[in-house]
Design a protein around this motif. Sequence first.
Motif, PDB file in Angstrom:
ATOM      1  N   TYR A  90      14.220  89.864 -31.152  1.00  0.00           N
ATOM      2  CA  TYR A  90      15.387  90.742 -31.038  1.00  0.00           C
ATOM      3  C   TYR A  90      16.577  89.932 -30.532  1.00  0.00           C
ATOM      4  CZ  TYR A  90      12.386  94.826 -31.649  1.00  0.00           C
ATOM      5  OH  TYR A  90      11.519  95.756 -32.158  1.00  0.00           O
ATOM      6  N   VAL A  91      17.741  90.152 -31.120  1.00  0.00           N
ATOM      7  CA  VAL A  91      18.931  89.393 -30.725  1.00  0.00           C
ATOM      8  C   VAL A  91      19.388  89.782 -29.327  1.00  0.00           C
ATOM      9  CG1 VAL A  91      21.381  88.999 -31.218  1.00  0.00           C
ATOM     10  CG2 VAL A  91      19.709  89.000 -33.090  1.00  0.00           C
ATOM     11  N   PHE A  92      19.448  91.073 -29.053  1.00  0.00           N
ATOM     12  CA  PHE A  92      20.018  91.523 -27.787  1.00  0.00           C
ATOM     13  C   PHE A  92      18.911  91.859 -26.787  1.00  0.00           C
ATOM     14  CE2 PHE A  92      23.428  92.115 -30.775  1.00  0.00           C
ATOM     15  CZ  PHE A  92      24.499  91.579 -30.080  1.00  0.00           C
ATOM     16  N   ILE A  93      18.985  91.193 -25.646  1.00  0.00           N
ATOM     17  CA  ILE A  93      17.949  91.326 -24.621  1.00  0.00           C
ATOM     18  C   ILE A  93      18.574  91.671 -23.276  1.00  0.00           C
ATOM     19  CG2 ILE A  93      16.416  89.686 -25.769  1.00  0.00           C
ATOM     20  CD1 ILE A  93      17.386  87.575 -23.732  1.00  0.00           C
ATOM     21  N   SER A  94      17.740  92.170 -22.389  1.00  0.00           N
ATOM     22  CA  SER A  94      18.182  92.448 -21.026  1.00  0.00           C
ATOM     23  C   SER A  94      18.351  91.139 -20.267  1.00  0.00           C
ATOM     24  CB  SER A  94      17.164  93.336 -20.310  1.00  0.00           C
ATOM     25  OG  SER A  94      17.506  93.497 -18.949  1.00  0.00           O
ATOM     26  N   LEU A  95      19.406  91.069 -19.474  1.00  0.00           N
ATOM     27  CA  LEU A  95      19.657  89.884 -18.652  1.00  0.00           C
ATOM     28  C   LEU A  95      19.370  90.148 -17.184  1.00  0.00           C
ATOM     29  CD1 LEU A  95      23.040  88.685 -20.265  1.00  0.00           C
ATOM     30  CD2 LEU A  95      20.702  88.001 -20.864  1.00  0.00           C
ATOM     31  N   LYS A  96      18.883  91.363 -16.883  1.00  0.00           N
ATOM     32  CA  LYS A  96      18.613  91.721 -15.489  1.00  0.00           C
ATOM     33  C   LYS A  96      17.365  91.015 -14.976  1.00  0.00           C
ATOM     34  CE  LYS A  96      20.628  96.376 -15.371  1.00  0.00           C
ATOM     35  NZ  LYS A  96      20.322  97.815 -15.135  1.00  0.00           N
ATOM     36  N   GLU A  97      17.440  90.676 -13.697  1.00  0.00           N
ATOM     37  CA  GLU A  97      16.276  90.055 -13.062  1.00  0.00           C
ATOM     38  C   GLU A  97      15.121  91.056 -13.036  1.00  0.00           C
ATOM     39  OE1 GLU A  97      15.076  87.886  -8.830  1.00  0.00           O
ATOM     40  OE2 GLU A  97      17.152  88.507  -9.218  1.00  0.00           O
ATOM     41  N   GLY A  98      13.963  90.609 -13.425  1.00  0.00           N
ATOM     42  CA  GLY A  98      12.800  91.481 -13.481  1.00  0.00           C
ATOM     43  C   GLY A  98      12.617  92.126 -14.837  1.00  0.00           C
ATOM     44  N   TYR A  99      13.684  92.202 -15.624  1.00  0.00           N
ATOM     45  CA  TYR A  99      13.615  92.776 -16.969  1.00  0.00           C
ATOM     46  C   TYR A  99      14.062  91.776 -18.026  1.00  0.00           C
ATOM     47  CZ  TYR A  99      13.314  97.232 -14.486  1.00  0.00           C
ATOM     48  OH  TYR A  99      12.924  98.257 -13.671  1.00  0.00           O
ATOM     49  N   TYR A 100      14.354  90.567 -17.598  1.00  0.00           N
ATOM     50  CA  TYR A 100      14.936  89.584 -18.515  1.00  0.00           C
ATOM     51  C   TYR A 100      14.051  89.397 -19.752  1.00  0.00           C
ATOM     52  CZ  TYR A 100      16.747  85.341 -20.560  1.00  0.00           C
ATOM     53  OH  TYR A 100      17.262  84.436 -21.452  1.00  0.00           O
ATOM     54  N   GLY A 101      14.719  89.394 -20.897  1.00  0.00           N
ATOM     55  CA  GLY A 101      14.028  89.123 -22.150  1.00  0.00           C
ATOM     56  C   GLY A 101      13.576  90.352 -22.911  1.00  0.00           C
ATOM     57  N   LYS A 102      13.545  91.507 -22.247  1.00  0.00           N
ATOM     58  CA  LYS A 102      13.126  92.715 -22.952  1.00  0.00           C
ATOM     59  C   LYS A 102      14.235  93.176 -23.907  1.00  0.00           C
ATOM     60  CE  LYS A 102       9.948  94.477 -19.443  1.00  0.00           C
ATOM     61  NZ  LYS A 102       9.577  95.616 -18.598  1.00  0.00           N
ATOM     62  N   PRO A 103      13.863  93.678 -25.096  1.00  0.00           N
ATOM     63  CA  PRO A 103      14.882  94.144 -26.041  1.00  0.00           C
ATOM     64  C   PRO A 103      15.786  95.197 -25.408  1.00  0.00           C
ATOM     65  CG  PRO A 103      12.755  94.000 -27.119  1.00  0.00           C
ATOM     66  CD  PRO A 103      12.496  93.765 -25.653  1.00  0.00           C
ATOM     67  N   LEU A 104      17.068  95.032 -25.606  1.00  0.00           N
ATOM     68  CA  LEU A 104      18.052  95.932 -25.013  1.00  0.00           C
ATOM     69  C   LEU A 104      17.938  97.321 -25.634  1.00  0.00           C
ATOM     70  CD1 LEU A 104      20.239  95.300 -22.868  1.00  0.00           C
ATOM     71  CD2 LEU A 104      21.906  95.231 -24.731  1.00  0.00           C
ATOM     72  N   LYS A 105      18.145  98.357 -24.821  1.00  0.00           N
ATOM     73  CA  LYS A 105      18.030  99.731 -25.289  1.00  0.00           C
ATOM     74  C   LYS A 105      19.390 100.418 -25.348  1.00  0.00           C
ATOM     75  CE  LYS A 105      13.234 100.640 -24.047  1.00  0.00           C
ATOM     76  NZ  LYS A 105      12.283 101.604 -23.472  1.00  0.00           N
ATOM     77  N   TYR A 106      19.398 101.541 -26.036  1.00  0.00           N
ATOM     78  CA  TYR A 106      20.614 102.324 -26.269  1.00  0.00           C
ATOM     79  C   TYR A 106      21.343 102.645 -24.960  1.00  0.00           C
ATOM     80  CZ  TYR A 106      23.402 105.775 -28.884  1.00  0.00           C
ATOM     81  OH  TYR A 106      24.426 106.466 -29.478  1.00  0.00           O
ATOM     82  N   GLN A 107      20.588 103.072 -23.959  1.00  0.00           N
ATOM     83  CA  GLN A 107      21.192 103.473 -22.698  1.00  0.00           C
ATOM     84  C   GLN A 107      21.910 102.320 -22.028  1.00  0.00           C
ATOM     85  OE1 GLN A 107      21.336 106.702 -21.582  1.00  0.00           O
ATOM     86  NE2 GLN A 107      22.787 105.817 -20.118  1.00  0.00           N
ATOM     87  N   SER A 108      21.411 101.106 -22.211  1.00  0.00           N
ATOM     88  CA  SER A 108      22.047  99.932 -21.601  1.00  0.00           C
ATOM     89  C   SER A 108      23.447  99.713 -22.155  1.00  0.00           C
ATOM     90  CB  SER A 108      21.189  98.683 -21.846  1.00  0.00           C
ATOM     91  OG  SER A 108      19.928  98.814 -21.236  1.00  0.00           O
ATOM     92  N   VAL A 109      23.634  99.988 -23.447  1.00  0.00           N
ATOM     93  CA  VAL A 109      24.963  99.843 -24.049  1.00  0.00           C
ATOM     94  C   VAL A 109      25.903 100.922 -23.520  1.00  0.00           C
ATOM     95  CG1 VAL A 109      26.266  99.805 -26.211  1.00  0.00           C
ATOM     96  CG2 VAL A 109      23.987  98.777 -26.108  1.00  0.00           C
ATOM     97  N   LEU A 110      25.396 102.139 -23.376  1.00  0.00           N
ATOM     98  CA  LEU A 110      26.221 103.214 -22.810  1.00  0.00           C
ATOM     99  C   LEU A 110      26.629 102.883 -21.376  1.00  0.00           C
ATOM    100  CD1 LEU A 110      24.367 106.418 -24.100  1.00  0.00           C
ATOM    101  CD2 LEU A 110      26.327 105.234 -25.103  1.00  0.00           C
TER     102      LEU A 110
END
Length: 361
Positions: free
Chosen positions: A265-285
């Motif tokens: 997946y191109v877009f991933i979470s950059l948060k510590e503890g969640y890094y690398g997980k595919p980014l979700k709709y709510q994160s964009v909102l």
Amino acid sequence: MKVQKITVDNKSYPLYLLLDKDYQVIEPVMRFIKYLDNTGKSPNTIKSYCYHLKLLYEFMEQRGMTLNDIGFEELANFMGWLRYPTEVKVIDLQPKEAIREETTVNTILNAVVSYLEYLNRLGNFKSINIFKQARGRNFKGFLNHINQGKYQKNVLKLRAKKKQIRTLTSVEVKQIINACHTKRDKLTLLLMYEGGLRIGEVLSLRLEDIATWDNQIHLTPRDVNVNEAYIKLRKERTIHVSKELMALYTDYLVHEYSEDLEHDYVFISLKEGYYGKPLKYQSVLDLVRRIVKRTKIDFTPHMLRHTHATQLIRDGWDVAHVQKRLGHAHVQTTLNTYVHFTNQDMKNEFNKYLEGKERKK
């Protein structure tokens, strides 16, 4: 009532069921969901239908009704209840603001009527003639030509107020992009602005979809996305972007993206503890809310897409090309929903018209 997400062994994507107050599956809805899935409806569409039908069953439960009790008047009452939910036999004399807009009510009703049509076709549901009395759109029967073109018009549909959605100026877009703290965030918003992409389309992107050497992005429908981001209408298309946007994509991969991920997946979470997980709709909102707070510019993700479409038309693009770029099923959608001209636009075009007349003299 509860909408329950489930996984099916032979499905690579989730399905949804409606449970009653005793957490038992509502069988007619389950069969309808299976029908929607078999006819190619997207997981997000199926999810929406489940939530819309949940409202119907809550309305029936509140009024002690069953499906066989539903008639024209009951559907009309359901429409009113969607806007102004009240208990049975409770009359509120105080003016209240509707909790749902007309377009939302029409969308819910359309799902409900589709469900009732499905049950009617099965032959085990005694109700009103859905086709003629309650369809959300004008309905022509197969013998319409015998009736001299006269057919039952839509009577169960609210007149929706036409909204003029504001578009952003170039200065505002620049401020929004500059307010982003990461390359990922800039890339996310720029894809919606410069590429005209929806949130789901952005989040569904995989590394193989990006052709950096040709400045192209391929939107590829997939049956399963772990972040539940899907391409609307499941139609494949290719869009072209600027070299600058593609350079930003490359910088993002170099500085913020890890090569050790188990997915592409191109877009991933950059948060510590969640890094690398595919980014979700709510994160964009959540990102947009933060940008609104920083810039004081009130905008939505879809407003970036609206702005892109309007700018293309202003720059002389044929509307059919804009339709294809945005991935609309019908060109009229592009004209009615996404293209917004200001009074200044109209004035400029009229001045061009006058100048053309002068040159012909």
